[in-house]
Design an enzyme around this catalytic site. Structure first.
Site, PDB file in Angstrom:
ATOM      1  N   TRP A  14       0.800  -1.224   0.026  1.00  0.00           N
ATOM      2  CA  TRP A  14       0.112  -0.083   0.091  1.00  0.00           C
ATOM      3  C   TRP A  14       0.982   1.288  -0.102  1.00  0.00           C
ATOM      4  O   TRP A  14       0.651   2.143   0.802  1.00  0.00           O
ATOM      5  CB  TRP A  14      -1.003  -0.035   1.230  1.00  0.00           C
ATOM      6  CG  TRP A  14      -1.918  -1.176   1.240  1.00  0.00           C
ATOM      7  CD1 TRP A  14      -1.971  -2.085   2.204  1.00  0.00           C
ATOM      8  CD2 TRP A  14      -2.703  -1.822   0.294  1.00  0.00           C
ATOM      9  NE1 TRP A  14      -2.537  -3.111   2.074  1.00  0.00           N
ATOM     10  CE2 TRP A  14      -3.191  -2.853   0.884  1.00  0.00           C
ATOM     11  CE3 TRP A  14      -3.059  -1.255  -0.953  1.00  0.00           C
ATOM     12  CZ2 TRP A  14      -4.143  -3.556   0.254  1.00  0.00           C
ATOM     13  CZ3 TRP A  14      -4.033  -2.092  -1.665  1.00  0.00           C
ATOM     14  CH2 TRP A  14      -4.680  -3.108  -1.275  1.00  0.00           C
TER      15      TRP A  14
ATOM     16  N   GLU B 287       0.620  11.093  12.441  1.00  0.00           N
ATOM     17  CA  GLU B 287      -0.349  12.209  13.105  1.00  0.00           C
ATOM     18  C   GLU B 287      -0.531  13.415  12.438  1.00  0.00           C
ATOM     19  O   GLU B 287      -1.737  13.953  12.343  1.00  0.00           O
ATOM     20  CB  GLU B 287       0.720  12.783  14.618  1.00  0.00           C
ATOM     21  CG  GLU B 287      -0.270  13.222  15.568  1.00  0.00           C
ATOM     22  CD  GLU B 287       0.543  13.417  16.719  1.00  0.00           C
ATOM     23  OE1 GLU B 287       0.994  14.703  17.135  1.00  0.00           O
ATOM     24  OE2 GLU B 287       0.733  12.466  17.522  1.00  0.00           O
TER      25      GLU B 287
ATOM     26  N   GLY C 131     -30.634   9.714  -7.160  1.00  0.00           N
ATOM     27  CA  GLY C 131     -31.366   8.707  -7.548  1.00  0.00           C
ATOM     28  C   GLY C 131     -30.814   7.705  -8.610  1.00  0.00           C
ATOM     29  O   GLY C 131     -29.412   7.471  -8.368  1.00  0.00           O
TER      30      GLY C 131
ATOM     31  N   GLU D 208      -4.328   6.109   7.144  1.00  0.00           N
ATOM     32  CA  GLU D 208      -3.775   6.529   8.150  1.00  0.00           C
ATOM     33  C   GLU D 208      -4.483   5.935   9.474  1.00  0.00           C
ATOM     34  O   GLU D 208      -4.663   6.572  10.588  1.00  0.00           O
ATOM     35  CB  GLU D 208      -4.125   7.905   8.373  1.00  0.00           C
ATOM     36  CG  GLU D 208      -3.378   8.679   7.102  1.00  0.00           C
ATOM     37  CD  GLU D 208      -2.082   8.799   6.753  1.00  0.00           C
ATOM     38  OE1 GLU D 208      -1.564   7.673   7.537  1.00  0.00           O
ATOM     39  OE2 GLU D 208      -1.558   9.118   5.846  1.00  0.00           O
TER      40      GLU D 208
ATOM     41  N   GLU E  64     -11.502   2.143  14.090  1.00  0.00           N
ATOM     42  CA  GLU E  64     -11.297   1.288  15.190  1.00  0.00           C
ATOM     43  C   GLU E  64     -10.124   1.741  15.910  1.00  0.00           C
ATOM     44  O   GLU E  64      -9.821   1.864  17.152  1.00  0.00           O
ATOM     45  CB  GLU E  64     -11.567  -0.154  15.097  1.00  0.00           C
ATOM     46  CG  GLU E  64     -12.733  -0.840  14.700  1.00  0.00           C
ATOM     47  CD  GLU E  64     -13.389  -0.422  13.415  1.00  0.00           C
ATOM     48  OE1 GLU E  64     -14.448  -0.581  13.070  1.00  0.00           O
ATOM     49  OE2 GLU E  64     -12.470  -0.273  12.354  1.00  0.00           O
TER      50      GLU E  64
END
Length: 401
Positions: A160, A256, A355, A379, A383
């Site tokens: 990733w 952060e 729609g 990032e 959870e």
């Protein structure tokens, strides 16, 4: 449409920068974004335009050729760019995180070598923590860097990697047991290595392979890749900060501020979804009047606008906290969590307002509907954010029994 998500207390310079970026987005990104996205085409001309605006050096200090602006200014610019096309904000974000890590933690030689060229966009940054099967468990990293004389030998597979193909400098987090006896906590035996490479795919330097782009549901255009290290040798002076064992803290500092960035992206995408929804609701007619005049649609628009405002306010607060020099992991976690969740909800409501047409690739909302889910993961998942928030709240509100 500028009524929503206004930011008070900006300087004249900040207002001019954000306004310039918004104009660029309206003229150069929004008209071409959907076409580029459907072709999964890298936005070369847009990136060149951002270089000319100085955005690649927005937060790099003036002494290194950057603009020396604040995290807040940067976040507001990212919000505007994501409003146009979220993939472009990803190209900027990974570059920015590496530049920030260099500024905060690099040796003087590393800053002098990389930051001036990063400010011009000549050196393009990417960073790499995740690995296959790893997810958010950074402590389980298996990639290793082993000292061999005046070099380190790196082995492992990373996953990733945004800007994996187009970047020329990658900050890679690996385990490095040198000087850290067996039994040392995993996060204390990690090191960030600065890996220089050629852009492109395949073997981009001896021992380093970028296999190719990962085909994704959304977030197209930007190249997301794996990174495979097999006997990759780099000089010892390419350990970020010059000392091993600090990589986890350096990466978390970068993440952060990256969470503020992801919050800003969520705000930008949500803003665009609201714009599309409120515009379409005034054009589409049912039962003899525009659907915007139906109470059910007005309620939906009211909820959407409130979520856009709330997410923007939390994102601005998190950026300002970081700019003040204070710890902001609580605020950044809250902002990232709320903005990404609200973004998903606002996009879905705009999709519902459209729609059946929302399901058509002719309409921009279809693209946003595929892009928003990435923000729920990038990032750190919701959870993970809630774990961070919960722990910090227990620190702040410790029971005094």
């Amino acid at each position: 449409m500028t009524r929503l998500a206004q930011t008070s207390g900006l300087t004249d310079v900040q207002q001019e920068i954000v306004s310039t970026v918004r104009d660029f987005v309206d003229k150069e990104i929004i008209p071409v974004a959907t076409g580029l996205e459907h072709r999964d085409e890298y936005p070369t001309e847009i990136v060149e335009g951002l270089k000319e605006l100085g955005l690649f050096g927005l937060m790099i200090p003036e002494e290194y050729g950057g603009l020396g602006e604040s995290l807040l200014t940067y976040a507001l610019c990212v919000e505007e760019i994501a409003r146009g096309w979220m993939s472009v904000s990803g190209i900027i974000n990974t570059h920015f995180i590496v530049a920030y890590m260099l500024k905060q933690h690099g040796t003087q030689e590393q800053k002098d070598t990389f930051l001036p060229r990063m400010a011009l966009g000549e050196v393009r940054g990417a960073f790499s923590m995740s690995e296959p099967g790893l997810g958010s468990d950074v402590s389980a990293i298996t990639s290793k860097g082993v000292r061999d004389g005046e070099e380190y030998v790196l082995d492992g597979q990373k996953m990733w990697l945004t800007n994996g193909g187009t970047s020329t400098l990658v900050a890679v987090l690996c385990r490095s047991d040198e000087g850290h006896p067996e039994g040392t906590a995993p996060h204390k035996s990690m090191t960030t290595f600065l890996v220089e490479k050629e852009p492109g795919f395949g073997e981009v330097r001896p021992g380093l392979t970028i296999p190719g782009k990962i085909d994704k549901m959304g977030y197209k255009g930007v190249d997301t890749t794996e990174l495979i290290m097999d006997g990759l040798r780099i000089p010892a002076n390419r350990v970020l900060g010059g000392t091993t064992g600090r990589g986890f803290y350096q990466m978390m500092d970068g993440v952060e501020v990256g969470r503020v960035n992801v919050a800003a992206r969520g705000c930008g995408v949500a803003q665009r979804a609201f714009e599309l929804g409120v515009s379409y609701a005034q054009q589409r007619r049912t039962f003899g009047k525009p659907i915007a005049q139906h109470q059910a649609i007005q309620f939906k628009l009211a909820e959407m606008a409130t979520k856009v405002e709330a997410a923007h306010a939390m994102m601005v607060n998190a950026a300002r906290k970081k700019d003040s020099g204070e710890r902001n992991d609580l605020e950044a976690g809250m902002a990232k969590y709320l903005a990404s969740e609200y973004c998903k909800e606002v996009v879905e409501d705009a999709f519902r307002i459209h729609g059946g047409y929302g399901f058509s690739k002719e309409y921009e909302i279809e693209r946003l509907y595929r892009e928003a889910p990435m923000l729920l993961i990038g990032e750190g998942t919701a959870e993970i954010q809630k774990m961070i928030i919960g722990r910090r709240l227990l620190e702040e509100y410790r029971f005094q029994g």
